[in-house]
Scaffold this motif. Structure first.
Motif, PDB file in Angstrom:
ATOM      1  N   ALA A 118     -14.959  25.957  45.077  1.00  0.00           N
ATOM      2  CA  ALA A 118     -14.228  24.763  44.663  1.00  0.00           C
ATOM      3  C   ALA A 118     -15.231  23.628  44.532  1.00  0.00           C
ATOM      4  O   ALA A 118     -16.145  23.511  45.354  1.00  0.00           O
ATOM      5  CB  ALA A 118     -13.143  24.398  45.676  1.00  0.00           C
ATOM      6  N   MET A 131      -4.852  15.046  42.936  1.00  0.00           N
ATOM      7  CA  MET A 131      -6.212  15.343  42.502  1.00  0.00           C
ATOM      8  C   MET A 131      -7.152  14.194  42.839  1.00  0.00           C
ATOM      9  O   MET A 131      -6.829  13.031  42.616  1.00  0.00           O
ATOM     10  CB  MET A 131      -6.247  15.633  40.999  1.00  0.00           C
ATOM     11  CG  MET A 131      -5.818  17.032  40.650  1.00  0.00           C
ATOM     12  SD  MET A 131      -5.992  17.385  38.882  1.00  0.00           S
ATOM     13  CE  MET A 131      -4.419  16.785  38.290  1.00  0.00           C
ATOM     14  N   HIS A 157      -5.316  26.073  43.404  1.00  0.00           N
ATOM     15  CA  HIS A 157      -5.365  24.712  43.945  1.00  0.00           C
ATOM     16  C   HIS A 157      -4.285  24.484  45.001  1.00  0.00           C
ATOM     17  O   HIS A 157      -4.401  23.578  45.827  1.00  0.00           O
ATOM     18  CB  HIS A 157      -5.240  23.684  42.816  1.00  0.00           C
ATOM     19  CG  HIS A 157      -3.947  23.758  42.060  1.00  0.00           C
ATOM     20  ND1 HIS A 157      -3.624  24.797  41.214  1.00  0.00           N
ATOM     21  CD2 HIS A 157      -2.888  22.910  42.029  1.00  0.00           C
ATOM     22  CE1 HIS A 157      -2.435  24.596  40.687  1.00  0.00           C
ATOM     23  NE2 HIS A 157      -1.962  23.453  41.171  1.00  0.00           N
ATOM     24  N   ARG A 160      -5.318  24.533  48.780  1.00  0.00           N
ATOM     25  CA  ARG A 160      -5.837  23.291  49.369  1.00  0.00           C
ATOM     26  C   ARG A 160      -6.997  23.549  50.335  1.00  0.00           C
ATOM     27  O   ARG A 160      -7.123  22.914  51.375  1.00  0.00           O
ATOM     28  CB  ARG A 160      -4.705  22.525  50.052  1.00  0.00           C
ATOM     29  CG  ARG A 160      -3.612  22.096  49.085  1.00  0.00           C
ATOM     30  CD  ARG A 160      -2.440  21.461  49.798  1.00  0.00           C
ATOM     31  NE  ARG A 160      -2.832  20.243  50.483  1.00  0.00           N
ATOM     32  CZ  ARG A 160      -2.065  19.622  51.380  1.00  0.00           C
ATOM     33  NH1 ARG A 160      -0.885  20.122  51.692  1.00  0.00           N
ATOM     34  NH2 ARG A 160      -2.491  18.532  51.982  1.00  0.00           N
ATOM     35  N   TRP A 187     -10.506  21.550  34.808  1.00  0.00           N
ATOM     36  CA  TRP A 187      -9.789  22.024  35.989  1.00  0.00           C
ATOM     37  C   TRP A 187      -9.952  21.013  37.115  1.00  0.00           C
ATOM     38  O   TRP A 187     -10.874  20.193  37.115  1.00  0.00           O
ATOM     39  CB  TRP A 187     -10.270  23.409  36.418  1.00  0.00           C
ATOM     40  CG  TRP A 187     -11.739  23.522  36.695  1.00  0.00           C
ATOM     41  CD1 TRP A 187     -12.381  23.264  37.871  1.00  0.00           C
ATOM     42  CD2 TRP A 187     -12.758  23.907  35.766  1.00  0.00           C
ATOM     43  NE1 TRP A 187     -13.728  23.467  37.752  1.00  0.00           N
ATOM     44  CE2 TRP A 187     -13.998  23.865  36.454  1.00  0.00           C
ATOM     45  CE3 TRP A 187     -12.744  24.289  34.416  1.00  0.00           C
ATOM     46  CZ2 TRP A 187     -15.195  24.190  35.851  1.00  0.00           C
ATOM     47  CZ3 TRP A 187     -13.957  24.609  33.813  1.00  0.00           C
ATOM     48  CH2 TRP A 187     -15.154  24.563  34.523  1.00  0.00           C
ATOM     49  N   SER A 188      -9.071  21.067  38.088  1.00  0.00           N
ATOM     50  CA  SER A 188      -9.127  20.134  39.208  1.00  0.00           C
ATOM     51  C   SER A 188     -10.180  20.588  40.208  1.00  0.00           C
ATOM     52  O   SER A 188     -10.570  21.758  40.249  1.00  0.00           O
ATOM     53  CB  SER A 188      -7.767  20.038  39.903  1.00  0.00           C
ATOM     54  OG  SER A 188      -7.459  21.258  40.544  1.00  0.00           O
ATOM     55  N   GLU A 190      -9.941  21.192  43.257  1.00  0.00           N
ATOM     56  CA  GLU A 190      -9.479  22.160  44.246  1.00  0.00           C
ATOM     57  C   GLU A 190      -9.449  23.578  43.697  1.00  0.00           C
ATOM     58  O   GLU A 190      -9.315  24.547  44.458  1.00  0.00           O
ATOM     59  CB  GLU A 190      -8.059  21.816  44.712  1.00  0.00           C
ATOM     60  CG  GLU A 190      -7.839  20.352  45.098  1.00  0.00           C
ATOM     61  CD  GLU A 190      -7.154  19.596  43.984  1.00  0.00           C
ATOM     62  OE1 GLU A 190      -7.602  19.725  42.820  1.00  0.00           O
ATOM     63  OE2 GLU A 190      -6.182  18.890  44.268  1.00  0.00           O
ATOM     64  N   THR A 191      -9.544  23.729  42.382  1.00  0.00           N
ATOM     65  CA  THR A 191      -9.366  25.026  41.736  1.00  0.00           C
ATOM     66  C   THR A 191     -10.544  25.954  41.992  1.00  0.00           C
ATOM     67  O   THR A 191     -11.704  25.572  41.800  1.00  0.00           O
ATOM     68  CB  THR A 191      -9.176  24.848  40.218  1.00  0.00           C
ATOM     69  OG1 THR A 191      -8.045  23.999  39.987  1.00  0.00           O
ATOM     70  CG2 THR A 191      -8.949  26.182  39.538  1.00  0.00           C
TER      71      THR A 191
END
Length: 300
Positions: A118, A131, A157, A160, A187-188, A190-191
């Protein structure tokens, strides 16, 4: 006056200033930046390859960090209306550029690939529900699974947290981000994502852009204090002053951040979460107790 814009049909960022200037009859020169063409992607790729030659050591020729200011074309890339709109929608107005670096991935014989991770692995867990960072990948060449493209794990995500050692190497549930040159997958932070090994001739070239919320930054900066100021003082003082993490450590010569500091930064953020070292291509889990002792300086 010069107005540098993208396609007005798709970008309100471009349309709004153009309408104001037209409405008030203000003379201006319109400079249109074609940001989603193969020609633009090729120009960006050429700049990445050239600047990667300035990197020294093991990352020579494959990594080009700190791209803003090193070639005007990266100013154009960062003004991409779609990128600006996505950034504002996900991490808010006034978001900061956290990282802008290029990568060149040649064909691999060893099967090398990037394991799951991540992009905000140094954040405390559980990650916030909203996010805090996003990553955009501008593709300068075609992205395909056999060409070593990025892969993502959908819905990861929601975990977490960063992936564990077994999850890192398994790449379970991942799907390839296959797309043509000039694409901008996002993408975020956390992904979970990684990459496939490149088994085709040629090179995979991309620019990685990370944006973060504007509060992820200190009001005061103590870089003016010399390192000698902290000599003989508790490590906690160095840590709170930002002297013991990898932020701000990327250099052109190194090709990226100080790798020796990344693991320490992750340990301090997550002392009660399994922490991982990578040695000889393998991840080794550390117990939460040992991680806590390392974070507090009790063990090396």
């Amino acid at each position: 006056m010069k107005l540098v814009i993208g396609n007005k049909r798709y970008s309100s960022w471009s349309m709004r200033p153009w309408l104001v200037l037209i409405h008030f009859g203000i003379p201006f020169e319109e400079i249109l930046i074609p940001l989603d063409t193969p020609e633009f992607a090729a120009r960006v790729g050429e700049a990445v390859k050239r600047l990667a030659q300035e990197t020294e050591g093991r990352a020579h020729g494959i990594a080009a960090p700190l791209l803003l200011g090193r070639d005007p074309i990266f100013d154009e890339l960062m003004l991409n209306p779609k990128l600006l709109a996505l950034t504002e929608m996900t991490v808010g107005k006034g978001a900061l550029l956290s990282q802008l670096n290029g990568s060149v991935r040649p064909k691999t014989r060893s099967g090398y690939r990037v394991g799951l991770h991540a992009d905000q692995s140094w954040f405390p867990v559980p990650y916030a529900e909203h996010m805090q960072t996003i990553t955009a990948c501008f593709t300068c060449t075609e992205f395909s699974e056999s060409g070593g493209c990025t892969m993502v794990v959908p819905r990861s995500h929601f975990e977490r947290r960063p992936p564990g050692p077994d999850e890192m190497d398994a790449l379970a549930g991942g799907i390839p981000l296959e797309c043509p040159p000039g694409s901008l997958p996002v993408w975020s932070g956390e992904t979970w994502h990684g990459s496939y090994p490149r088994r085709e001739d040629g090179e995979r070239i991309a620019v990685h852009i990370t944006m973060c919320r504007n509060f992820l930054r200190t009001v005061e900066n103590y870089d003016h204090l010399p390192d000698s100021y902290f000599d003989g003082k508790p490590d906690a003082l160095r840590i709170m002053s930002g002297r013991c993490d990898f932020f701000g450590t990327p250099t052109i010569a190194r090709g990226g951040p100080d790798m020796n500091l990344i693991a320490d930064t992750v340990r301090r953020a997550n002392p009660d979460h399994p922490v991982y070292n990578r040695t000889d291509g393998k991840y080794q889990a550390l117990s939460p107790g040992k991680a806590r002792r390392m974070a507090t300086g009790e063990v090396e």
